[in-house]
Design a protein around this motif. Sequence first.
Motif, PDB file in Angstrom:
ATOM      1  N   LEU A  61       0.831  -1.204   0.000  1.00 15.09           N
ATOM      2  CA  LEU A  61       0.000   0.000   0.000  1.00 15.09           C
ATOM      3  C   LEU A  61       0.867   1.257   0.000  1.00 15.09           C
ATOM      4  CD1 LEU A  61      -2.755   1.382   0.206  1.00 15.09           C
ATOM      5  CD2 LEU A  61      -2.631   1.095   2.691  1.00 15.09           C
ATOM      6  N   GLU A  62       1.923   1.260   0.803  1.00 16.83           N
ATOM      7  CA  GLU A  62       2.832   2.405   0.835  1.00 16.83           C
ATOM      8  C   GLU A  62       3.537   2.577  -0.511  1.00 16.83           C
ATOM      9  OE1 GLU A  62       4.882   5.709   2.107  1.00 16.83           O
ATOM     10  OE2 GLU A  62       3.164   4.686   3.025  1.00 16.83           O
ATOM     11  N   LEU A  63       3.898   1.485  -1.150  1.00 15.12           N
ATOM     12  CA  LEU A  63       4.536   1.563  -2.463  1.00 15.12           C
ATOM     13  C   LEU A  63       3.582   2.128  -3.510  1.00 15.12           C
ATOM     14  CD1 LEU A  63       6.469  -1.834  -2.395  1.00 15.12           C
ATOM     15  CD2 LEU A  63       7.504   0.438  -2.497  1.00 15.12           C
ATOM     16  N   VAL A  64       2.319   1.731  -3.437  1.00 10.13           N
ATOM     17  CA  VAL A  64       1.317   2.275  -4.370  1.00 10.13           C
ATOM     18  C   VAL A  64       1.163   3.779  -4.150  1.00 10.13           C
ATOM     19  CG1 VAL A  64      -1.146   2.273  -4.955  1.00 10.13           C
ATOM     20  CG2 VAL A  64       0.081   0.108  -4.697  1.00 10.13           C
ATOM     21  N   LYS A  65       1.138   4.201  -2.892  1.00 10.46           N
ATOM     22  CA  LYS A  65       1.045   5.632  -2.581  1.00 10.46           C
ATOM     23  C   LYS A  65       2.246   6.396  -3.121  1.00 10.46           C
ATOM     24  CE  LYS A  65      -0.235   7.275   1.260  1.00 10.46           C
ATOM     25  NZ  LYS A  65      -0.257   7.619   2.708  1.00 10.46           N
ATOM     26  N   ARG A  66       3.385   5.740  -3.245  1.00  9.87           N
ATOM     27  CA  ARG A  66       4.593   6.386  -3.739  1.00  9.87           C
ATOM     28  C   ARG A  66       4.698   6.332  -5.259  1.00  9.87           C
ATOM     29  NH1 ARG A  66       8.452   7.162   0.352  1.00  9.87           N
ATOM     30  NH2 ARG A  66      10.150   7.026  -1.165  1.00  9.87           N
ATOM     31  N   GLY A  67       3.630   5.859  -5.919  1.00  7.90           N
ATOM     32  CA  GLY A  67       3.588   5.908  -7.376  1.00  7.90           C
ATOM     33  C   GLY A  67       3.866   4.605  -8.096  1.00  7.90           C
ATOM     34  N   HIS A  68       4.043   3.512  -7.359  1.00  9.60           N
ATOM     35  CA  HIS A  68       4.302   2.224  -7.997  1.00  9.60           C
ATOM     36  C   HIS A  68       2.976   1.492  -8.222  1.00  9.60           C
ATOM     37  CE1 HIS A  68       8.466   3.130  -7.248  1.00  9.60           C
ATOM     38  NE2 HIS A  68       8.215   3.278  -5.951  1.00  9.60           N
ATOM     39  N   ARG A  69       3.042   0.336  -8.873  1.00 11.28           N
ATOM     40  CA  ARG A  69       1.806  -0.318  -9.308  1.00 11.28           C
ATOM     41  C   ARG A  69       1.657  -1.723  -8.724  1.00 11.28           C
ATOM     42  NH1 ARG A  69       1.676   0.790 -15.724  1.00 11.28           N
ATOM     43  NH2 ARG A  69       3.899   0.336 -15.564  1.00 11.28           N
ATOM     44  N   LEU A  70       0.462  -1.995  -8.255  1.00  9.09           N
ATOM     45  CA  LEU A  70       0.143  -3.303  -7.679  1.00  9.09           C
ATOM     46  C   LEU A  70      -0.280  -4.268  -8.783  1.00  9.09           C
ATOM     47  CD1 LEU A  70      -0.488  -5.058  -5.077  1.00  9.09           C
ATOM     48  CD2 LEU A  70      -2.850  -4.261  -5.356  1.00  9.09           C
ATOM     49  N   VAL A  71       0.254  -5.489  -8.710  1.00  8.14           N
ATOM     50  CA  VAL A  71      -0.150  -6.546  -9.638  1.00  8.14           C
ATOM     51  C   VAL A  71      -1.050  -7.563  -8.932  1.00  8.14           C
ATOM     52  CG1 VAL A  71       0.630  -8.333 -11.237  1.00  8.14           C
ATOM     53  CG2 VAL A  71       2.004  -6.252 -10.918  1.00  8.14           C
ATOM     54  N   ALA A  72      -0.623  -8.022  -7.764  1.00 10.70           N
ATOM     55  CA  ALA A  72      -1.413  -9.034  -7.049  1.00 10.70           C
ATOM     56  C   ALA A  72      -1.105  -8.966  -5.558  1.00 10.70           C
ATOM     57  CB  ALA A  72      -1.110 -10.432  -7.577  1.00 10.70           C
ATOM     58  N   ASP A  73      -2.120  -9.252  -4.751  1.00 10.85           N
ATOM     59  CA  ASP A  73      -1.955  -9.307  -3.300  1.00 10.85           C
ATOM     60  C   ASP A  73      -2.474 -10.632  -2.780  1.00 10.85           C
ATOM     61  OD1 ASP A  73      -1.525  -8.345  -0.579  1.00 10.85           O
ATOM     62  OD2 ASP A  73      -3.721  -8.203  -0.463  1.00 10.85           O
ATOM     63  N   ASP A  74      -1.792 -11.165  -1.796  1.00 13.10           N
ATOM     64  CA  ASP A  74      -2.158 -12.387  -1.088  1.00 13.10           C
ATOM     65  C   ASP A  74      -1.818 -13.644  -1.893  1.00 13.10           C
ATOM     66  OD1 ASP A  74      -3.215 -13.647   1.261  1.00 13.10           O
ATOM     67  OD2 ASP A  74      -4.901 -14.267   0.020  1.00 13.10           O
ATOM     68  N   SER A  75      -2.353 -13.784  -3.102  1.00 11.47           N
ATOM     69  CA  SER A  75      -2.056 -14.940  -3.940  1.00 11.47           C
ATOM     70  C   SER A  75      -1.574 -14.460  -5.309  1.00 11.47           C
ATOM     71  CB  SER A  75      -3.301 -15.825  -4.098  1.00 11.47           C
ATOM     72  OG  SER A  75      -3.039 -16.913  -4.961  1.00 11.47           O
TER      73      SER A  75
END
Length: 313
Positions: A164-178
């Motif tokens: 979440l902190e990385l997303v706030k810093r402008g990076h992109r989420l691909v998958a969480d948990d699995s």
Amino acid sequence: MENVQIKDLIEKFQLELVSGGEGIERTISTSDISRPGLEMAGYFAYYPSERLQLLGKTELSFVSGLDARIRRERLRRLCTDKTPGIVVSRGWEIPPELEEATEEMNVPLLRSQLTTTRLSSRLTNYLESKLAPTTAIHGVLVDIYGIGILITGSSGVGKSETALELVKRGHRLVADDSVEIRQEDETTLIGSSPDLIQHLLEIRGVGIINVMTLFGAGAIRNFKKIALTIHLETWDPNKAYDRLGLDEETMKIIDCNLPRVTIPVRPGRNLAVIIEVAAMNFRLKRMGVNAAQQFSDKLNKVLEPDTPDYDDF
């Protein structure tokens, strides 16, 4: 590994079903495609019947010059219980003997308007992608500065909060948990999220949030090549952690060995910044700049005693 059927090819490539419609649920088990040129000449000793058969101008022009009895016999031998289907390229006219054989054996006979080379390439790429070995790993996959980083660790160590902190810093989420991982070739692993939890992030105490809704479409990616793994573990005061960065760990996923960095977690450490730096340092290493190795070389030169110049004697 996904299950690919002939009907999937029909939908994907807009293929014309000429005959053998009862067999469109036949399963394709290999990404290899066969062009049965030797078989048209009568050599069936090593006929790969389990492959998708592709007929182009060369095969069809050759078989059209055969005697009618021989042509019928060889085209019938192309159709077996294992044969998933036969595809004709360029919209060529199909021999009636082939239509009869495929209808009788329930082998789907398909036709495409694409050239043989282009059709073969597209079919191969599609099948290799769908039939690639797959696995699932508990973790978080984030795109940081264009580098796919898989974050692993025990439950509750802070993987999702860091993401979440990385997303706030402008990076992109691909998958969480699995994270679903597909091996496309010997050195390439592609990670993605299961459809059920795509774009979702679980934060303890807050619940499930939709990253795309909160941060916009630029905060997510559907898939990403995995280049580095970072393992988060609770700080152990009795364990000696690498302080220089010379130790190179790896993590094996399917058949690929990926570089791995272990980061100890304790209060006060900014994990998002540390992971950002790890990503930038990994990129520098790929460009040939290894700060730890350079420091080690300089240190060795300082510690080594001066070597006497024997030319002075």
